[in-house]
Design an enzyme around this catalytic site. Structure first.
Site, PDB file in Angstrom:
ATOM      1  N   ARG A 102       0.879  -1.180   0.000  1.00  0.00           N
ATOM      2  CA  ARG A 102       0.000   0.000   0.000  1.00  0.00           C
ATOM      3  C   ARG A 102       0.906   1.215   0.000  1.00  0.00           C
ATOM      4  NH1 ARG A 102      -5.329   1.270   3.492  1.00  0.00           N
ATOM      5  NH2 ARG A 102      -6.087  -0.050   1.816  1.00  0.00           N
ATOM      6  N   HIS A 129      -7.278   1.040  -6.575  1.00  0.00           N
ATOM      7  CA  HIS A 129      -7.471   0.135  -5.430  1.00  0.00           C
ATOM      8  C   HIS A 129      -8.123  -1.153  -5.962  1.00  0.00           C
ATOM      9  CE1 HIS A 129      -7.765  -1.263  -1.436  1.00  0.00           C
ATOM     10  NE2 HIS A 129      -8.607  -0.408  -0.909  1.00  0.00           N
ATOM     11  N   GLN A 132     -10.012  -3.780  -3.736  1.00  0.00           N
ATOM     12  CA  GLN A 132     -11.323  -3.296  -3.310  1.00  0.00           C
ATOM     13  C   GLN A 132     -12.370  -3.576  -4.394  1.00  0.00           C
ATOM     14  OE1 GLN A 132     -11.998  -1.585  -0.205  1.00  0.00           O
ATOM     15  NE2 GLN A 132     -14.026  -2.189  -0.890  1.00  0.00           N
ATOM     16  N   ASP A 226     -17.332   6.857  -0.883  1.00  0.00           N
ATOM     17  CA  ASP A 226     -15.988   6.792  -0.289  1.00  0.00           C
ATOM     18  C   ASP A 226     -15.753   8.147   0.386  1.00  0.00           C
ATOM     19  OD1 ASP A 226     -13.391   6.123   0.427  1.00  0.00           O
ATOM     20  OD2 ASP A 226     -12.558   6.287  -1.600  1.00  0.00           O
ATOM     21  N   CYS A 266     -16.469   1.581   0.656  1.00  0.00           N
ATOM     22  CA  CYS A 266     -15.253   0.781   0.825  1.00  0.00           C
ATOM     23  C   CYS A 266     -14.758   0.810   2.269  1.00  0.00           C
ATOM     24  CB  CYS A 266     -14.168   1.246  -0.133  1.00  0.00           C
ATOM     25  SG  CYS A 266     -13.762   2.990   0.050  1.00  0.00           S
ATOM     26  N   ARG A 294     -13.594  -8.689   1.406  1.00  0.00           N
ATOM     27  CA  ARG A 294     -12.182  -8.438   1.091  1.00  0.00           C
ATOM     28  C   ARG A 294     -11.373  -9.700   1.375  1.00  0.00           C
ATOM     29  NH1 ARG A 294     -10.143  -3.268   1.215  1.00  0.00           N
ATOM     30  NH2 ARG A 294      -8.225  -4.332   0.568  1.00  0.00           N
TER      31      ARG A 294
HETATM   32  N1   CP Z   1     -11.198  -0.290   2.270  1.00  0.00           N
HETATM   33  C1   CP Z   1      -9.930  -0.389   2.702  1.00  0.00           C
HETATM   34  O1   CP Z   1      -8.997  -0.602   1.932  1.00  0.00           O
HETATM   35  O2   CP Z   1      -9.789  -0.271   4.052  1.00  0.00           O
HETATM   36  P1   CP Z   1      -8.409  -0.068   4.828  1.00  0.00           P
HETATM   37  O3   CP Z   1      -7.882   1.266   4.422  1.00  0.00           O
HETATM   38  O4   CP Z   1      -8.791  -0.132   6.288  1.00  0.00           O
HETATM   39  O5   CP Z   1      -7.479  -1.179   4.445  1.00  0.00           O
HETATM   40  N1  NVA Z   2      -9.962   6.727  -1.194  1.00  0.00           N
HETATM   41  C1  NVA Z   2      -9.595   6.221   0.110  1.00  0.00           C
HETATM   42  C2  NVA Z   2      -9.809   4.738   0.174  1.00  0.00           C
HETATM   43  C3  NVA Z   2      -9.499   4.114   1.493  1.00  0.00           C
HETATM   44  C4  NVA Z   2      -9.678   2.631   1.470  1.00  0.00           C
HETATM   45  C5  NVA Z   2      -8.145   6.577   0.397  1.00  0.00           C
HETATM   46  O1  NVA Z   2      -7.315   6.456  -0.503  1.00  0.00           O
HETATM   47  O2  NVA Z   2      -7.842   7.003   1.516  1.00  0.00           O
END
Ligand code: CP
Ligand code: NVA
Length: 309
Positions: A102, A129, A132, A226, A266, A294
């Protein structure tokens, strides 16, 4: 070697293979547990940002499949700072059987994949993502029993989640509409890429980008939210809080969708901002089924990429 970096890299058939495998693995898990098909395998998980779902679902998913996951926190390895992304990839892939990362910059995901000798899975970048979106479509399929022909409406910021959702909608034949404030639309390249995929796969779907949430949600089967401010954009929070309120998913907006429509998010949610409690906790919400999935969708990725299934 196969990586999982973007939905765009996979055909509809390949995406359906993951989805069917997720269904099988979920059923197997619910009826007593998964076979240890990843016994002795290790997943290295690099996190430059916070996470609940991604971190825990990958770690638990590896455990369920007989393997092990290693959490590497944001300050530990200094990806691209303490040493180059390429060197991190070269070194780490000598220890582990797969890397999940990430990151902020999508380029770091691409570099990890370029220099890694083991599969790399994108656990979110500023661009997309894909894990997701895969789990979301799995949830939609579970709920409706089909995917093709449905309409998914996303309301909010044209962000990383939108990139992957729009792409998977185009690949699998869902109409996709997105309503954002002016200046927060998804990137034009993402929209044209999705339109190209829709043509290639002959799905005949419609992709709509608008600034009108009512237009986007009209006739929708799924309404999706989101956060307005993604990780890494915290300095813009105040500015965004001024323009995003008309894009809140509340009962009034849900009334524009089909009567049987569901709401997805999400997560994490900023309740009372992009979504109200009444909607998030109401009868149309499938957000916690979505979060659970997930785990099952990512097991399918792990089984294929690390387990050769
Ligand atoms: N939706 C999602 O990716 O959640 P986290 O940021 O908690 O991993
Ligand atoms: N758009 C959000 C998604 C989190 C899972 C972010 O990038 O913070």
């Amino acid at each position: 070697m196969q990586h999982f970096l973007s939905i765009a890299d996979f055909s509809a058939d390949e995406l359906w293979q993951f989805l069917r495998q997720a269904k099988d693995l979920k059923e197997e898990f619910k009826s007593g547990g998964n076979q240890p098909i990843l016994r002795g395998k290790t997943l290295g998980m690099i996190f430059q940002k916070s996470s609940l779902r991604t971190r825990v679902s990958f770690e638990v998913g590896m455990l369920h499949l007989g393997g092990h996951a290693l959490y590497i926190s944001p300050n530990e390895i200094g990806l691209g700072k303490r040493e180059s992304v390429a060197d991190v990839a070269r070194v780490l892939s000598g220890y582990v059987d797969g890397i999940m990362a990430r990151v902020f910059s999508h380029d770091h995901i691409l570099q990890l994949a370029q220099y890694s000798s083991v599969p790399v899975i994108n656990g979110l970048s500023d661009y997309n993502h894909p894990c997701q979106a895969l789990a979301d479509v799995f949830t939609i399929w579970e709920h409706f029993g089909e995917v093709k022909g449905l309409k998914l409406a996303y309301v909010g910021d044209g962000n990383n989640v939108v990139t992957s959702l729009m792409t998977i909608a185009a690949k699998l034949g869902m109409d996709f509409s997105v309503a954002t404030p002016i200046g927060y639309e998804p990137a034009a390249e993402v929209v044209s890429m999705a339109n190209k995929f829709a043509q290639e796969t002959n799905t005949n779907i419609k992709i709509t980008v608008t600034n009108d949430p009512i237009e986007a949600v009209g006739g929708a089967d799924i309404v999706y939210a989101d956060v307005w401010t993604s990780m890494g954009q915290e300095s813009e929070t105040e500015k965004r809080l001024k323009v995003f309120p008309p894009y809140q998913i509340n009962e009034n907006l849900m009334a524009q969708a089909k009567a049987q429509a569901v709401v997805m998010h999400c997560l994490p949610a900023h309740r009372a901002e992009e979504i109200t409690d009444a909607v998030a906790d109401g009868t149309q919400s499938i957000i916690f089924q979505q979060a659970e999935n997930r785990l099952h969708a990512q097991k399918a990725l792990l089984a294929t990429l690390l387990g050769g299934r």
